[in-house]
Design a protein around this motif. Structure first.
Motif, mmCIF file in Angstrom:
data_model
loop_
_atom_site.group_PDB
_atom_site.id
_atom_site.type_symbol
_atom_site.label_atom_id
_atom_site.label_comp_id
_atom_site.label_asym_id
_atom_site.label_seq_id
_atom_site.Cartn_x
_atom_site.Cartn_y
_atom_site.Cartn_z
ATOM 1 N N THR A 52 0.551 -1.178 -0.245
ATOM 2 C CA THR A 52 -0.038 -0.442 0.379
ATOM 3 C C THR A 52 0.863 0.677 0.085
ATOM 4 N N CYS A 53 0.314 2.273 -0.867
ATOM 5 C CA CYS A 53 1.107 3.159 -0.503
ATOM 6 C C CYS A 53 -0.205 4.548 -0.097
ATOM 7 N N VAL A 54 0.165 5.581 0.845
ATOM 8 C CA VAL A 54 -0.377 6.685 1.113
ATOM 9 C C VAL A 54 -0.166 8.386 0.966
ATOM 10 N N ILE A 55 -0.966 8.793 0.407
ATOM 11 C CA ILE A 55 -0.560 10.110 -0.325
ATOM 12 C C ILE A 55 -0.946 11.172 1.169
ATOM 13 N N ARG A 75 -5.838 15.487 4.863
ATOM 14 C CA ARG A 75 -6.350 14.300 4.583
ATOM 15 C C ARG A 75 -4.777 12.506 3.754
ATOM 16 N N ARG A 76 -5.227 11.925 3.728
ATOM 17 C CA ARG A 76 -4.496 11.156 3.289
ATOM 18 C C ARG A 76 -5.817 10.102 2.466
ATOM 19 N N ILE A 77 -4.567 10.279 1.671
ATOM 20 C CA ILE A 77 -5.070 9.063 0.206
ATOM 21 C C ILE A 77 -4.485 7.255 0.324
ATOM 22 N N ARG A 78 -5.325 6.855 0.725
ATOM 23 C CA ARG A 78 -4.786 4.855 0.972
ATOM 24 C C ARG A 78 -5.034 4.635 -0.181
ATOM 25 N N ILE A 79 -4.348 4.339 -0.799
ATOM 26 C CA ILE A 79 -3.814 3.375 -2.337
ATOM 27 C C ILE A 79 -3.625 2.279 -2.024
ATOM 28 N N SER A 80 -4.340 1.015 -1.854
ATOM 29 C CA SER A 80 -4.619 -0.321 -1.458
ATOM 30 C C SER A 80 -4.344 -1.061 -2.680
ATOM 31 N N LYS A 81 -3.352 -2.542 -3.489
ATOM 32 C CA LYS A 81 -3.814 -2.875 -4.235
ATOM 33 C C LYS A 81 -3.466 -4.506 -4.211
ATOM 34 N N GLN A 82 -3.980 -5.065 -4.745
ATOM 35 C CA GLN A 82 -3.626 -6.360 -5.530
ATOM 36 C C GLN A 82 -2.899 -6.448 -6.433
ATOM 37 N N ASN A 83 -2.388 -7.359 -6.992
ATOM 38 C CA ASN A 83 -2.043 -7.985 -8.527
ATOM 39 C C ASN A 83 -0.820 -6.874 -9.401
ATOM 40 N N LEU A 127 -5.926 -6.613 -12.128
ATOM 41 C CA LEU A 127 -5.307 -5.435 -11.053
ATOM 42 C C LEU A 127 -6.329 -5.335 -10.257
ATOM 43 N N TRP A 128 -6.092 -5.329 -9.019
ATOM 44 C CA TRP A 128 -7.439 -4.337 -8.405
ATOM 45 C C TRP A 128 -6.640 -3.178 -7.214
ATOM 46 N N VAL A 129 -7.702 -2.472 -7.046
ATOM 47 C CA VAL A 129 -7.159 -0.937 -6.557
ATOM 48 C C VAL A 129 -8.681 -0.738 -5.542
ATOM 49 N N ARG A 130 -7.884 -0.321 -4.565
ATOM 50 C CA ARG A 130 -9.430 1.113 -3.646
ATOM 51 C C ARG A 130 -8.861 2.121 -3.085
ATOM 52 N N TYR A 131 -9.005 3.029 -3.033
ATOM 53 C CA TYR A 131 -8.331 4.443 -2.951
ATOM 54 C C TYR A 131 -9.794 4.967 -2.201
ATOM 55 N N GLN A 132 -8.771 4.953 -0.131
ATOM 56 C CA GLN A 132 -10.093 6.364 0.245
ATOM 57 C C GLN A 132 -8.956 7.256 1.422
ATOM 58 N N LEU A 133 -10.166 7.333 1.147
ATOM 59 C CA LEU A 133 -9.624 8.876 2.061
ATOM 60 C C LEU A 133 -9.592 8.570 3.898
#
Length: 301
Positions: A223-226, A233-241, A292-298
């Motif tokens: 995971t990366c976090v902006i 705020r933070r933008i969390r970038i979770s991902k798979q594959n 290729l899967w991602v989830r963006y979350q504040l």
């Protein structure tokens, strides 16, 4: 409204939640509004150009000076890079990042869920795309528009021989001022510095944007976090594959030459792209599939 959009509304529209309508530049689009968020997706490229959770500032950035025209890429949003990333390895006249972002897609399913709105789009092959990619391949992008934004880019090899693909979700994130933002999650990761001729380097600490940045971070499944202090705020970038992460900001001189970022657009965006690129391309055997899967979350700071 065109008969085509009327037909899409009849088949896929959800009253008060999903509507197909003319979008920017008159391009066919789908507008999603639910209790959690709003979003706009162009049918060209299945290109999401806005996602705004309720009560929040937009999370996905699209340039105020973006150009909307058939067959042309749009500056901002979430362009789909497929079936290669960057220049084509053999044919220099093929489009950079593939053709998926500039050709029509078709909606194939829409459903209202408790957590948001689920939509699925499929790329429509043409004679032109088959010239560049003569493989029996199916590409579907699923998304859930809610408090989080979930994207699943799925590739199926329908042919009898193996194929190798590069792919990416080339996401432009909105930030208050990129000079005061930090990108966490890449410490001690090796990257290719495209600004420095592709030299291999190692990231130390968070990524700071204070000049042109164009990097492919290798072997990065995490995971990366902006961290965006200006928007608190933070933008969390979770991902798979996804085993590459691309970080890009053109900075002042290159942005000015591009013509569609605006005079200070580069200060209000940063691309953090979940990808399979460079050393991390994907080979699919006949019948194989790749998601290729991602989830963006504040998250608040």
């Amino acid at each position: 409204m065109s008969q085509h959009l009327d037909a899409l509304n009849h088949r896929f529209g959800v009253s008060g939640q999903v509507k197909f309508k003319p979008g920017p530049g008159g391009m066919d689009a789908v507008e999603v509004t639910n209790e959690h968020a709003s979003a706009t997706i162009l049918l060209q490229g299945a290109h999401l150009i806005d996602w705004t959770p309720k009560g929040e500032k937009p999370v996905i950035w699209t340039s105020p000076e973006a150009k909307f025209a058939p067959g042309k890429s749009v500056r901002g949003g979430v362009p789909v890079c497929w079936p290669w990333f960057g220049p084509h390895p053999t044919y220099a006249d093929f489009p950079a990042h593939g053709f998926a972002r500039t050709v029509p897609w078709e909606p194939i399913a829409v459903k209202a869920l408790p957590e948001g709105t689920w939509l699925a789009f499929r790329l429509i092959p043409t004679d032109a795309t088959r010239t560049m990619w003569p493989h029996a391949t199916e590409l579907v992008l699923q998304m859930v528009i809610g408090k989080t934004l979930d994207l699943d880019l799925a590739t199926w090899n329908r042919g009898n021989t193996s194929i190798t693909i590069g792919d990416a979700l080339h996401t432009y994130f909105a930030v208050g001022d990129v000079r005061f933002a930090k990108i966490h999650g890449l410490h001690m990761v090796e990257y290719l510095d495209k600004v420095d001729g592709g030299a291999r380097k190692v990231q130390l600490g968070p990524v700071i944007i204070d000049r042109e940045v164009d990097r492919i971070y290798l072997d990065t499944p995490d995971t990366c976090v902006i961290e965006d202090t200006r928007f608190a705020r933070r933008i969390r970038i979770s991902k798979q594959n996804s085993h590459s992460t691309v970080v890009w900001n053109p900075w002042l001189a290159k942005a000015a030459a591009m013509g569609d970022l605006g005079p200070d657009g580069y200060l209000h965006m940063v691309c953090v792209e979940s990808a399979n690129a460079a050393d991390d391309v994907v080979t699919l055997a006949p019948g194989g599939e790749h998601h290729l899967w991602v989830r963006y979350q504040l998250e608040p700071i």
